[in-house]
Enzyme design. Structure first.
Site, PDB file in Angstrom:
ATOM      1  N   CYS A 146       0.833  -1.199   0.000  1.00 36.63           N
ATOM      2  CA  CYS A 146       0.000   0.000   0.000  1.00 36.63           C
ATOM      3  C   CYS A 146       0.874   1.258   0.000  1.00 36.63           C
ATOM      4  O   CYS A 146       1.883   1.320   0.688  1.00 36.63           O
ATOM      5  CB  CYS A 146      -0.970   0.093   1.169  1.00 36.63           C
ATOM      6  SG  CYS A 146      -2.187  -1.214   1.176  1.00 36.63           S
ATOM      7  N   LYS A 171       6.265  -4.270  -3.188  1.00 38.65           N
ATOM      8  CA  LYS A 171       7.707  -4.037  -3.024  1.00 38.65           C
ATOM      9  C   LYS A 171       8.143  -4.235  -1.573  1.00 38.65           C
ATOM     10  O   LYS A 171       9.123  -4.908  -1.311  1.00 38.65           O
ATOM     11  CB  LYS A 171       8.049  -2.618  -3.492  1.00 38.65           C
ATOM     12  CG  LYS A 171       9.532  -2.280  -3.448  1.00 38.65           C
ATOM     13  CD  LYS A 171      10.300  -3.016  -4.524  1.00 38.65           C
ATOM     14  CE  LYS A 171      11.772  -2.692  -4.523  1.00 38.65           C
ATOM     15  NZ  LYS A 171      12.553  -3.711  -5.244  1.00 38.65           N
TER      16      LYS A 171
HETATM   17  O1  M6R Z   1      12.876  -5.141   1.149  1.00 35.15           O
HETATM   18  P1  M6R Z   1      13.374  -6.534   1.400  1.00 35.15           P
HETATM   19  O2  M6R Z   1      14.688  -6.807   0.783  1.00 35.15           O
HETATM   20  O3  M6R Z   1      13.398  -6.860   2.869  1.00 35.15           O
HETATM   21  O4  M6R Z   1      12.319  -7.477   0.729  1.00 35.15           O
HETATM   22  C1  M6R Z   1      12.413  -8.866   0.892  1.00 35.15           C
HETATM   23  C2  M6R Z   1      11.541  -9.591  -0.104  1.00 35.15           C
HETATM   24  O5  M6R Z   1      10.204  -9.265   0.086  1.00 35.15           O
HETATM   25  C3  M6R Z   1      11.953  -9.285  -1.545  1.00 35.15           C
HETATM   26  O6  M6R Z   1      13.284  -9.620  -1.771  1.00 35.15           O
HETATM   27  C4  M6R Z   1      11.060 -10.076  -2.513  1.00 35.15           C
HETATM   28  O7  M6R Z   1      11.358 -11.445  -2.448  1.00 35.15           O
HETATM   29  C5  M6R Z   1      11.161  -9.539  -3.932  1.00 35.15           C
HETATM   30  N1  M6R Z   1       9.935  -9.840  -4.592  1.00 35.15           N
HETATM   31  C6  M6R Z   1      12.300 -10.128  -4.702  1.00 35.15           C
HETATM   32  O8  M6R Z   1      12.288  -9.800  -6.044  1.00 35.15           O
END
Ligand code: M6R
Length: 611
Positions: A2, A606
């Protein structure tokens, strides 16, 4: 998870349009639906009708500033708000659905019964059922299935006995869970926003004030930012911005940060998608890690030496960086243990004052990572935040921050943040082993190798493979040792960007069961590096080939076992980086070919700021 945006004193006098433009930059945070609410300027109020459909207010509105809302399911890309009235104050939202389906009614903003308040929200109100029941008893009427609408009605209820500012703070304290809210009061043209666990930033321009989940949404207007901490609220009126402590209600001093980020960092720069732009930027972002953070690395190196336990945590792509870092540590003779942060809690009790925890996260806002980091810290662990986005919750919680400096990563699919995290962790481990200078040279050399390799020729080669595989529904990816986390990330890129089932395995695991899945023509990627794993990887590839698999080798060496070979530069232990870049490009082209939006894969957000 969001996106929130608001503007006060919009100098264009079309605050709805400014808000829509801001929301477009936040769309990566959720794209199930979008919505904008504006307080029309006085001359427009009489023209505003309480009609249904896309633009509407509540029929019961009689007085003061009638708020006009437009909200719809679907992506915001082509949306317009030209049919909305002009005004200087607006609030808006892009939704990643949690409570209530993807419908126009469930899209934010949500209004109270009187039509005076609208609310936008990022997070989950865990006790919303209980709050809703109490409001239903008081005859409030609900128009959505969301947890958010409860907040609007609660504010309506509480504001009968106190100021709106006090009512918002009181209601926010009643909410259980990690939340950020923005409340627009149509009578006074005031916006009150509160934060607990979900990010919020305030942009303070010369005349205009902004509220957003992420600074990139208002960077084009101002670079002076107040990052809200948990437990802080902000009151935005045409005459200024006031920062408050939610618990005491007392005013706090604003402490603005001037960001040197460029607006172009958050634009596509001539590329059709952020994903491709960010993949190509790695030629610059990877070698950049060798030029920054030396002091931080020295501090971390010293702490590692004093520690008896090294823990690495992260989620998704960051969890694969944690796993790769486990191998980097092993290469310099230190045992480290990596966990998906969402599985760490049973092991958090083993952390103590001799434990160093590396929490790896692009956003620094991932709920599971924050929970795991908090648990380790509670037991006295030393916390290192390996982050890309700046001034995040994780960063504030950490004892030392290692900002990997890849710049704003807009695509939901993580690419350049991952490789910068990897290169940074490689440098950290070499710092611990007294081999930092050598490692810096290796990263710089990798930068040169990438520059010579990531060319149109490579894009053409990967595109050809993508065309060949476009109609496949299952793929397998194998790798060994350092190439195992590479295989995990390679397969994730294909899944996220193209929705093709691609399953990664440790090469050694194959013969223990997985091999049953291989049939004639099954695409099998063998990810290799010129290290001790070469022969075993090739014999695993041969086993797959013997069962009919089509072998696509992604490695610095050629082999007769490969039906197709995508050659990658030999960068020693850093070969994982070019090998993963092939997976990023392949996922991207497969996604394009299959009609997905690589920047915004379905069902994803994201920053995953909920458990
Ligand atoms: O912001 P973060 O690196 O903590 O996010 C972790 C995951 O949610 C993130 O890497 C997710 O797997 C993405 N979709 C990878 O492309």
């Amino acid at each position: 998870m969001c996106g929130i945006f608001a503007v006060v004193n919009d100098t264009s006098h079309h605050a709805a349009r400014t808000t829509l433009e801001g929301l477009k930059k936040l769309e990566y945070r959720g794209y199930d639906s979008w919505g904008v609410a504006v307080v029309p300027t006085a001359s427009q109020k009489s023209k505003v009708s309480a009609k249904g459909g896309s633009a509407y207010g509540r029929k019961s509105l009689k007085s003061k500033n009638q708020i006009v809302i437009k909200k719809k399911i679907g992506k915001i890309g082509e949306a317009t708000v030209d049919d909305m009235p002009s005004g200087d104050i607006a609030i808006g939202h892009t939704r990643w659905a949690t409570h209530g389906g993807v419908t126009d009614e469930n899209a934010h903003p949500h209004m109270d019964c009187s039509g005076r308040f609208v609310v936008i929200h990022n997070g989950i109100v865990e006790n919303y059922q209980e709050l809703k029941q109490s409001l239903l008893k008081k005859k409030h009427t609900f128009h959505s299935e969301t947890d958010t609408e409860v907040i609007a009605h609660l504010i309506e209820d509480r504001s009968k006995e106190m100021s709106v500012e006090q009512a918002v703070l009181m209601v926010f304290k009643e909410l259980v869970g990690s939340n950020a809210i923005g409340v627009l009061d149509g009578h006074t043209g005031t916006i009150v926003a509160c934060r607990n666990g979900s990010p919020l930033s305030i942009g303070v321009g010369k005349e205009q004030y902004f509220l957003a989940s992420d600074v990139t949404a208002f960077l084009g207007h101002t670079q002076d930012v107040q990052f809200l901490e948990d437990g802080e609220a902000v009151v935005m009126t045409p005459s200024g911005v006031k920062l408050l402590d939610i618990a005491s209600g007392k005013e706090k001093k604003l402490a603005l940060t001037h960001l040197d980020w460029k607006v172009t960092d958050a634009q596509k720069g001539g590329y059709p998608h952020f994903t491709l732009k960010e993949i190509m930027e790695q030629v610059v972002t990877v070698p950049k890690t060798a030029l920054v953070n030396r002091t931080e690395m020295e501090t971390i190196g010293a702490m590692v030496k004093q520690s008896t336990r090294i823990v690495l945590i992260g989620c998704g792509t960051a969890a694969y960086c944690a796993l790769a870092s486990q191998y980097f540590f092993a290469q310099v003779g230190r045992e480290a243990k990596s966990y998906g942060a969402y599985e760490y809690l049973p092991f958090a009790g083993f952390s103590d004052t001799k434990t160093i925890v590396f929490a790896i996260s692009q956003s620094g806002e991932t709920a599971d990572t924050l929970i795991a980091a908090r648990a380790a810290k509670k037991n006295g662990a030393y916390l290192v935040a390996v982050v890309n986005a700046r001034v995040s919750t994780l960063e504030r919680m950490a004892d030392v921050v290692l900002p990997v400096g890849a710049g704003p990563e807009i695509s939901v699919v993580s690419t350049k943040a991952f490789t910068s995290q990897l290169a940074s962790m490689y440098l950290v481990t070499r710092m611990c082993a007294g081999k930092y200078e050598e490692a810096v040279n290796n990263v710089k050399t990798l930068g040169e190798l990438l520059a010579g390799w990531q060319t149109k020729k490579l894009l053409g080669e990967v595109l050809d493979v993508a065309k060949l595989l476009m109609s496949q529904e299952d793929m397998y990816v194998i790798g060994k040792h350092m190439s195992y986390p590479a295989a995990l990330e390679f397969a994730l890129k294909i899944k996220e960007s193209s929705y093709i089932h691609s399953e990664p395995f440790a090469a050694g695991e194959l013969k223990h069961g997985v091999i049953t899945l291989i049939q004639k023509g099954t695409p099998c990627f063998a990810i290799g590096a010129s290290d001790e794993t070469k022969l075993e990887l090739l014999s695993s590839a041969a086993q797959l080939k013997a069962r009919g698999g089509t072998i696509i080798g992604v490695a610095p060496y050629a082999s007769s076992e490969f039906d197709i070979h995508i050659a990658t530069p030999d960068a020693g232990p850093l070969t994982i980086i070019p090998n993963v870049i092939v997976g990023q490009l392949l996922g991207y082209y497969l996604g394009i070919g299959r009609g997905t939006d690589p920047d915004k894969p379905r069902n994803l957000a994201k920053s995953v700021t909920v458990k």
